[in-house]
Each structure stands twice: as C-alpha cells, then as structure tokens.
Motif scaffolding. Structure first.
Motif, PDB file in Angstrom:
ATOM      1  N   SER A   2       0.837  -1.195   0.000  1.00 13.52           N
ATOM      2  CA  SER A   2       0.000   0.000   0.000  1.00 13.52           C
ATOM      3  C   SER A   2       0.872   1.246   0.000  1.00 13.52           C
ATOM      4  N   ASP A  26       5.460  -1.248   2.968  1.00 13.44           N
ATOM      5  CA  ASP A  26       4.620  -0.294   2.249  1.00 13.44           C
ATOM      6  C   ASP A  26       5.428   0.921   1.807  1.00 13.44           C
ATOM      7  N   THR A 231      -3.808  -1.476  11.877  1.00 12.75           N
ATOM      8  CA  THR A 231      -4.898  -2.442  11.992  1.00 12.75           C
ATOM      9  C   THR A 231      -6.184  -1.884  11.394  1.00 12.75           C
ATOM     10  N   ASP A 234      -6.113  -1.799   7.609  1.00 10.09           N
ATOM     11  CA  ASP A 234      -6.210  -3.127   6.994  1.00 10.09           C
ATOM     12  C   ASP A 234      -7.572  -3.790   7.192  1.00 10.09           C
ATOM     13  N   GLU A 236     -11.221  -5.162   7.154  1.00  9.02           N
ATOM     14  CA  GLU A 236     -12.195  -5.337   6.066  1.00  9.02           C
ATOM     15  C   GLU A 236     -13.422  -4.463   6.298  1.00  9.02           C
TER      16      GLU A 236
END
Length: 280
Positions: A2, A26, A231, A234, A236
């Motif tokens: 990312s 990243d 966290t 990332d 969902e």
C-alpha cells in the motif's frame, strides 16, 4: 503493498505510523512543514519513502504534494490526516487570531488535504481515510474548549464522509486517541493563551496548571497506538469511530451515561415541541 499519505509526519503518531508502514514493506509519502527532518529519520528505507513539504493550511501546496505522491508511486491507498495543534485556555481567554489559527490547521487544513487527495481515491474506487480526532472530539472540557471544538468538527466531517464515500470503495474512520506519550503537550504543538481571567482559576485555570505535569507521563504508548492505525487501515469492515487508550474508553463511557441520563430527564420537553398532528 500500500501507499500511505501522512500529514504531520515529522514526529509523534505521524512519524511512528510512517515507520511501521515502511517496516512492513509499504510505501509512504511523509509530509511536514520541514520534510528534511523526516528524510533524516527514515532515510534507510530508500525510495519507498517520499518526504514532501506540506503546510496543510496551503491548499495549493496540498495539491502539489498529492501530485508528487501519484507521480512517484502511482496511487494512494491510505490517507492519515494527522497534522494538528492544540490550544490551552478558557474559551473567553482565547483570542480571535489564535482560534482562527487552530481552525486553519485542524479543520480547514484537513479539508485542504482531503479535497486534494479524494479525486485519486475516487478514480481508483478504493482507499482508506483515517482522520485523527481525540477523546476531545466527543467530550469537551474546561481549558480545551477551542481545541475540542475543532475535533468535534472533524468528527462531523468524518461521519458524513463515511456515508458519502462508502459506495465508491473508500472507507473513512475517525480515530479518537486519549492521552499518548507523544510530544503533543510540548509548546511546539500546544499553545497556551497568555490572557488569564481570574474568574476561571478553578476551572480552566486548574487545567492550565496541571497539563505541563502530564507531559511524557501519559498512559498511551505511541508505538502501540501507531500499530492500531495499521490495523484499522487493513480492516475489512473498519468502524466509523475508533477509540485508542483506556482513558479514552473511560471518558466515552462517562459521556454515554451523561447523554442518556440527561436525555431521559428532558425527554418530555423534547417531545412536546412537535406539531399536534405528529404521532409519537
């Protein structure tokens, strides 16, 4: 892999988030008014870090920074609106110039960067935005009224953006840290009003006297806090709001209780203001 775009990345949460994102592989666009400090701290990560000059109150500079990011890495996946500053003093003690200055950074600066970057995320139909608020974004207090009001604004902006951008593949979370052992209470980040009104000695005045003693004894660990940002980026299904720190959780519980108690006590008054043809 990312690509992160982080404002206020020269120290505190911003620098630690940048460091952890780079350590996991990243790319990071780390921005600050003095980017040379970032370049020195993160130079060992090579071409995966781009240090860019950015005063968030300058909208043209925000556009230029975003353009440099896209030119270098091709995309931006995570925006962390971290740049901000504090103001200590009673509301009446706060000068017009100081109030406008803190709004320029904490609110209008956040909007400048967000407007510059959203076209990139909309074209990608993906992205994560983490807007840094505070426990002061849901619970104000004596001595921090102006600062808290800017974070209340960030909360309102973030909640609306969460609804506006979800269908476009962009998720927005407002992060509410408690007191963390960063440099936020240093005079580089926290201004103290020079006007002192004695009538506030037992309210805002107490806070004014207490805050310096809290510096670098705060309960929150900025390394663990930065990990929480990763966290959330990332996740969902990230939350609209995320609290960080046990002190923040305690304050949130107290606020919820206070709101529930007060609303129940005045519920009849609220209902009494409807037109007679409204069914309750």
């Amino acid at each position: 892999m990312s690509t992160w775009f982080i404002t206020g990345a020269s120290r505190g949460f911003g620098l630690e988030i940048a460091r952890q994102a780079l350590e996991r592989g990243d790319n990071v666009v780390a921005t600050a008014r003095r980017p040379e400090t970032i370049a020195h701290a993160l130079s060992h990560h090579g071409d995966r870090v781009l240090a860019v000059a950015l005063d968030v109150t300058d909208e043209d500079q925000a556009r230029t920074a975003v353009s440099s990011a896209v030119e270098t890495f091709g995309r931006i996946d995570v925006l962390v609106n971290n740049a901000g500053r504090g103001l200590l003093g009673a509301v009446e003690e706060s000068t017009d110039a100081e109030v406008r200055s803190i709004y320029d950074t904490n609110v209008f600066g956040l909007l400048n960067v967000t407007r510059a970057l959203l076209p990139v995320m909309r074209s990608q139909r993906s992205g994560r935005i983490l807007n840094v608020s505070s426990l002061g974004g849901f619970s104000s207090s004596s001595g921090f009224g102006i600062y808290c009001s800017t974070k209340f604004a960030v909360e309102g902006i973030s909640e609306a953006m969460h609804e506006e951008l979800a269908d476009l593949g962009i998720r927005v979370t407002v992060v509410e840290p408690g007191y963390f052992r960063t440099d936020f209470l240093d005079d580089r980040s926290l201004s103290t009003e020079t006007t002192v009104i004695e009538d506030y000695a037992h309210t805002a005045g107490v806070v004014r006297g207490t805050v310096p003693g809290l510096n670098h004894t705060q309960p929150g660990d900025p390394v663990k806090g930065a990990t929480a940002f990763l966290t959330l980026a990332d996740a969902e299904n990230p939350p609209v709001r995320a609290q960080l720190g046990s002190d923040c959780l305690k304050e949130l519980d107290a606020k919820i209780t206070q709101l529930r108690t007060e609303s129940e006590a005045w519920r009849d008054l609220a209902a009494s203001t409807d037109h007679d043809d409204v069914l309750v």
